[in-house]
Each structure stands twice: as C-alpha cells, then as structure tokens.
Design an enzyme around this catalytic site. Sequence first.
Site, mmCIF file in Angstrom:
data_model
loop_
_atom_site.group_PDB
_atom_site.id
_atom_site.type_symbol
_atom_site.label_atom_id
_atom_site.label_comp_id
_atom_site.label_asym_id
_atom_site.label_seq_id
_atom_site.Cartn_x
_atom_site.Cartn_y
_atom_site.Cartn_z
ATOM 1 N N GLU A 122 0.573 -4.150 -2.422
ATOM 2 C CA GLU A 122 1.268 -3.065 -1.858
ATOM 3 C C GLU A 122 1.809 -2.281 -3.120
ATOM 4 O O GLU A 122 3.246 -2.243 -3.165
ATOM 5 C CB GLU A 122 2.376 -3.685 -1.027
ATOM 6 C CG GLU A 122 1.825 -4.486 0.391
ATOM 7 C CD GLU A 122 2.995 -5.104 1.126
ATOM 8 O OE1 GLU A 122 4.131 -5.241 0.825
ATOM 9 O OE2 GLU A 122 2.241 -5.783 2.215
ATOM 10 N N GLU A 259 -3.394 -9.989 4.911
ATOM 11 C CA GLU A 259 -2.121 -10.819 5.415
ATOM 12 C C GLU A 259 -1.752 -9.967 6.713
ATOM 13 O O GLU A 259 -1.706 -9.260 7.102
ATOM 14 C CB GLU A 259 -0.730 -10.336 4.341
ATOM 15 C CG GLU A 259 -0.625 -10.793 3.252
ATOM 16 C CD GLU A 259 0.554 -10.084 2.463
ATOM 17 O OE1 GLU A 259 1.616 -9.729 3.214
ATOM 18 O OE2 GLU A 259 0.678 -10.568 1.250
#
EC number: 3.2.1.39
Length: 335
Positions: A122, A259
């Site tokens: 991210e 995730e």
Amino acid sequence: MARQGVIASMHALALLLGAFAAIPTGVQSIGVCYGVNGDNLPPASDVVQLYQSNGINLLRIYFPDANPLNALSGTSIGLIMDVPNTDLASLASDPSAAAAWVQSNVQASRRSACRYIAVGNEVSGGDTGSILPAMQNLNAALANAGLGGSIKVSTAVQSDVTQGFPPSQGTFSQGYMAPSRQYLQSTGAPLLSNVYPYFSYVGNPAQIDLKYALFTSPGTVVQDGSNAYQNLFDALVDTFVSALEENAGAGNVPVVVSESGWPSAGGDAATAANAQTYNQNLINHVGQGTPKRPGPIETYIFAMFNEDQKTGAESERHFGLFNPDKSPVYPINFS
C-alpha cells in the site's frame, strides 16, 4: 496490513444494497498473513505448527524476518515476503542493493518456499515512483541468482488505486499503476490486491448493506452486463480485473488477494460473529472465483493473530483468527 482509514472509493459505494446466493466450497489456495506487532505472540516455530495443524498452506510476512523464515525451512508452506516500504528507494536506485537483498533474504533461506516478493505494501505518495525500478532490480537480481521466473515480483495495492462503477468500468486512478501493470504482464507476475469489504461498509453503512459485505445476502445486488454481483468482495476484485484489462497488453495479469479480513472487536460492525461469518464465507467462496475470473483465487486472510501493538484504530488490533495463546478467536474451518 489492514488500514486505519476507510478506503471505500466511489466504485465501492455503488456496490450496495443487497443480496447473495449460496456459497460453494472447493478452495485450493487459502493463506493467512502473519503479522508480529505484538509483545505476547508465540515463537515462530509454534506459529508454523499452527498453520500446519489447521491445513493453512500459504503465509505472508511483512519483512524478511529470520525467525519465520527459519521455521518455514523444509516445509511446503508457500510464502509471500514483503520488501518494507522504507527499503524501496535504495532497491530502486541501486542494483547492488537489490542483489544484496536477494542474497540475504531469499538465497539464504532457500529451503522456504517463497512464491512472491511484494515490493512494498500500500505504497503512497512520492514513494510510488520507486516501485517499478525496485521490481526491475529485484527481478534482475533473482535472475542472476538462478531464480528468475521461479519467484514472482509484484507489489501489494489497496482498492483506492482503482475507480469506476460498475466493476466492468474499473480503471486505475493512480498513474504509477499503468507501467506497473504492463511490467507484471511481461514477467508473468500477479497483481497483489488488498481487498476489504469491511472498510467499504464501515465508511458507508447507509449505502452498503452489511449482508452484501458479509456474503450473506440472498440475491443479485449489481447486474453488470452478463455478470451478476452478489457480494462486495467479487465486485472489488473484478474492478481490479477490469483496470488490468483496460490495457490490452495487461489483460492476463492474475489477481492474488494478498489481504482480506474482518475485525472481531474495536469498531463498527466489528464482532466475533461478523468476523467469523466473513472469513468462513470467504474461505468457502474463493474456490469459485468471480464473475470475470471464474476459478480459484489465491487469497490471504488478514491476520493470524490479534496484535496488541498495532497502531491506529482499536479494530486494527482485532483482525486475528487466533489469540496469542493460539486459541481461536472464533471457530474457523480451512478444509
């Protein structure tokens, strides 16, 4: 890792109101992320045994930690190993740094079954400019070490790098993703995508039905041409798929869900019952795939343990499937 802020982009807002059908079984590739932001977690050797006793055959770690790497040695558990965001600039600018990273963290632990290297998790802001050159340098280092092609190099991104509704209109909203997707296509690596219906729901509970987020609604929510969407997870994944397909040269890039999860405490809709429902339904569902990509989706649940030292919102400390004493937070079946 799971994010503190709500990452529901506008396309997720519109994937609302709804319904869902029966969930098939047949998962082939389910993993669990192993975070270590806790002062009371069991030793890595016990953790690997816990993975094995529960039939979990894939694992993700967020930095090249010698303890789990040593514990994984000689097992058949497949591994995603992250390059920490703080290391991207040096690996991007210096091929010798990438070679040293591969030698220290991949070659030295070769008896662990590393599948993917995630170049950052991210990544945001100016650091995104380091992703592509770091991937290139790491791939070159792997090739020079005789590991070219056997370990795929990618990066892990969150849903807010995409935009568009319905899913077939998905595009990448961040400029760095266009060259990255073409590079992934050229190397045969997947895009690692962090997919959280939880954050979409808690950001917009008036517009997104909880049942749609939990895989428990009874019918189609979004009809997108011939594709019927009955849960938010599929819609978010297929928005990534459409963004990859936007460029004809990257339409075959696989998507790995690196995730996904639901907290059991500490926030809106964060209950053990909801977490159990989401994660069990996720396990049962991903063997089916999505409307745009039928077939098993390699998926990693976040996370193995509740981690008492994670920063941010209280819910961040309650994404675990297990307590630090290795007891389950709630029953879950990986078979």
